[in-house]
Design an enzyme around this catalytic site. Structure first.
Site, mmCIF file in Angstrom:
data_model
loop_
_atom_site.group_PDB
_atom_site.id
_atom_site.type_symbol
_atom_site.label_atom_id
_atom_site.label_comp_id
_atom_site.label_asym_id
_atom_site.label_seq_id
_atom_site.Cartn_x
_atom_site.Cartn_y
_atom_site.Cartn_z
ATOM 1 N N ILE A 1 0.857 -1.225 -0.221
ATOM 2 C CA ILE A 1 -0.061 -0.219 0.100
ATOM 3 C C ILE A 1 0.764 1.348 0.025
ATOM 4 O O ILE A 1 0.365 2.455 -0.174
ATOM 5 C CB ILE A 1 -0.943 0.128 1.064
ATOM 6 C CG1 ILE A 1 -0.324 -0.217 2.569
ATOM 7 C CG2 ILE A 1 -1.889 -0.964 1.015
ATOM 8 C CD1 ILE A 1 -1.064 0.265 3.632
ATOM 9 N N GLY B 1 8.344 4.461 0.531
ATOM 10 C CA GLY B 1 8.926 5.576 0.776
ATOM 11 C C GLY B 1 10.253 5.652 0.891
ATOM 12 O O GLY B 1 10.865 4.518 0.662
ATOM 13 N N GLY B 2 11.254 6.453 1.377
ATOM 14 C CA GLY B 2 12.309 6.691 1.340
ATOM 15 C C GLY B 2 13.042 5.481 2.446
ATOM 16 O O GLY B 2 14.249 5.225 2.164
ATOM 17 N N MET B 3 12.267 5.346 3.318
ATOM 18 C CA MET B 3 12.820 4.138 4.270
ATOM 19 C C MET B 3 12.466 2.792 4.255
ATOM 20 O O MET B 3 13.039 1.658 4.502
ATOM 21 C CB MET B 3 12.328 4.482 5.499
ATOM 22 C CG MET B 3 12.972 5.691 6.389
ATOM 23 S SD MET B 3 14.461 5.368 6.840
ATOM 24 C CE MET B 3 14.398 4.306 8.284
ATOM 25 N N VAL C 1 5.435 -0.631 2.703
ATOM 26 C CA VAL C 1 4.486 -0.795 3.741
ATOM 27 C C VAL C 1 3.166 -1.681 2.934
ATOM 28 O O VAL C 1 3.032 -1.260 1.921
ATOM 29 C CB VAL C 1 3.593 0.679 4.116
ATOM 30 C CG1 VAL C 1 2.671 0.339 5.051
ATOM 31 C CG2 VAL C 1 4.844 1.674 4.655
ATOM 32 N N LYS D 1 5.519 -2.140 7.969
ATOM 33 C CA LYS D 1 6.765 -1.474 7.474
ATOM 34 C C LYS D 1 7.668 -2.121 7.338
ATOM 35 O O LYS D 1 8.164 -2.792 8.467
ATOM 36 C CB LYS D 1 6.760 -0.072 7.860
ATOM 37 C CG LYS D 1 8.034 0.609 7.142
ATOM 38 C CD LYS D 1 7.905 2.041 7.496
ATOM 39 C CE LYS D 1 7.508 2.843 8.811
ATOM 40 N NZ LYS D 1 7.932 4.211 8.833
ATOM 41 N N ASP E 1 10.819 15.449 13.544
ATOM 42 C CA ASP E 1 10.681 15.502 12.208
ATOM 43 C C ASP E 1 9.285 15.963 11.693
ATOM 44 O O ASP E 1 8.627 14.982 10.725
ATOM 45 C CB ASP E 1 11.309 14.337 11.395
ATOM 46 C CG ASP E 1 11.292 14.368 9.874
ATOM 47 O OD1 ASP E 1 11.598 15.805 9.373
ATOM 48 O OD2 ASP E 1 11.329 13.576 8.997
#
Length: 301
Positions: free
Chosen positions: A39, A42-44, A47, A62, A157
């Protein structure tokens, strides 16, 4: 599989998560959860939507990107998020159920599934929010962050991508990868390696990446507030220009970018973004009180 794919409510920017093939983990079992569909990316990492069949409960899992698993800094960030969020139990903060490692170096985090959208994607569509909506989003965020601060957790952040709006209008804060325990010493920001998002970073974090003063979150939320009601970050430009501006430039007047913003809201934003921490609101509770009073007496376009 679900009959209709849900909204992810997580960072879904286009990103090659270590060349992992899309949906390659579908069907995998992690603990008591079965992975149903990808779904978000991202940068890390990636998911997945997962379901605990015995509890009939959905969750989001994740996975740290495969290209990052050999880097102790990013593994530390990933596990830091799990540990920080696990200490918090608040309706405005995404809950973490479990975290661990399988296959030797496959790090995962099982977290509350949020049916909603991040405020960055909504901001990209609408360009800016009404002052009324902006106040509501910041008020909810300040309440959740105030809870975290009282438990000695600083997010560090805060940005629109990390604020998830659910279908019922309630907000959830996610991604505590840079979160820090007050008084904690850590190599996570050694040599300024990881500072957060330049558009919203507090100047004292640029001077000292190890800074763990909760007022950095007040500054960042103020910068986010500015973006919400004007449609632009307070200091636009390339990262180096933006960081220099956070350090050296006067706090901008939101009315320069949106003349319809009231004096009261301008004053609140500029106080949140004061260059000197001692001149800001000192706690998120003070921000909550100020915005609550504004909602009682203000006129909201």
């Amino acid at each position: 599989m679900l009959d209709e794919p849900p909204n992810p409510g997580y960072d879904v920017e286009s990103f090659d998560s270590g060349s992992e093939e899309a949906g390659s983990r579908v069907g995998q079992v992690i603990g008591s959860y079965t992975l149903y569909q990808e779904i978000g990316r991202g940068g890390m990492g990636t998911v997945y939507l997962a379901k605990n069949t015995s509890l009939e409960r959905y969750a989001a899992i994740k996975f740290l990107g495969r290209h990052l698993t050999a880097d102790p800094v990013y593994v530390d960030m990933f596990l830091r998020e799990a540990k920080a969020a696990a200490k918090l139990n608040h309706p405005g903060i995404v809950q973490i159920y479990d975290a661990g490692c399988v296959e030797g170096n496959c790090y995962y985090m099982i977290m509350e599934y949020i049916d909603g959208r991040d405020l960055k994607s909504l901001l990209d569509e609408s360009k800016l929010f009404s002052v009324s909506n902006g106040v509501d989003y910041v008020l909810q965020s300040a309440a959740a962050l105030g809870y975290a601060h009282k438990r000695h957790i600083i997010h560090r952040d805060i940005k629109p991508e990390n604020l998830i709006l659910q279908r019922d209008g309630k907000l959830k804060i996610c991604d505590l990868g840079l979160a820090k325990q007050m008084g904690e010493d850590s190599s996570i920001t050694q040599n300024g390696m990881v500072l957060g998002t330049p558009n919203y970073v507090a100047p004292e974090r640029l001077r000292d990446p190890f800074c763990n003063d909760p007022r950095v979150d007040i500054y960042s939320l103020g910068a986010v507030f500015y973006h919400f009601v004007t449609g632009t970050p307070p200091y636009p430009g390339e990262p180096a220009v933006v960081m220099a501006a956070h350090l050296n430039d006067p706090v901008p007047n939101p009315q320069a970018d949106n003349p319809s913003v009231s004096d009261d809201i301008c004053n609140i934003i500029r106080k949140m973004m004061s260059k000197r921490p001692d001149s800001r609101y000192q706690t998120m509770d003070q921000v909550v009180v100020e915005l609550t009073n504004y909602k009682k007496i203000g006129i909201h376009p």
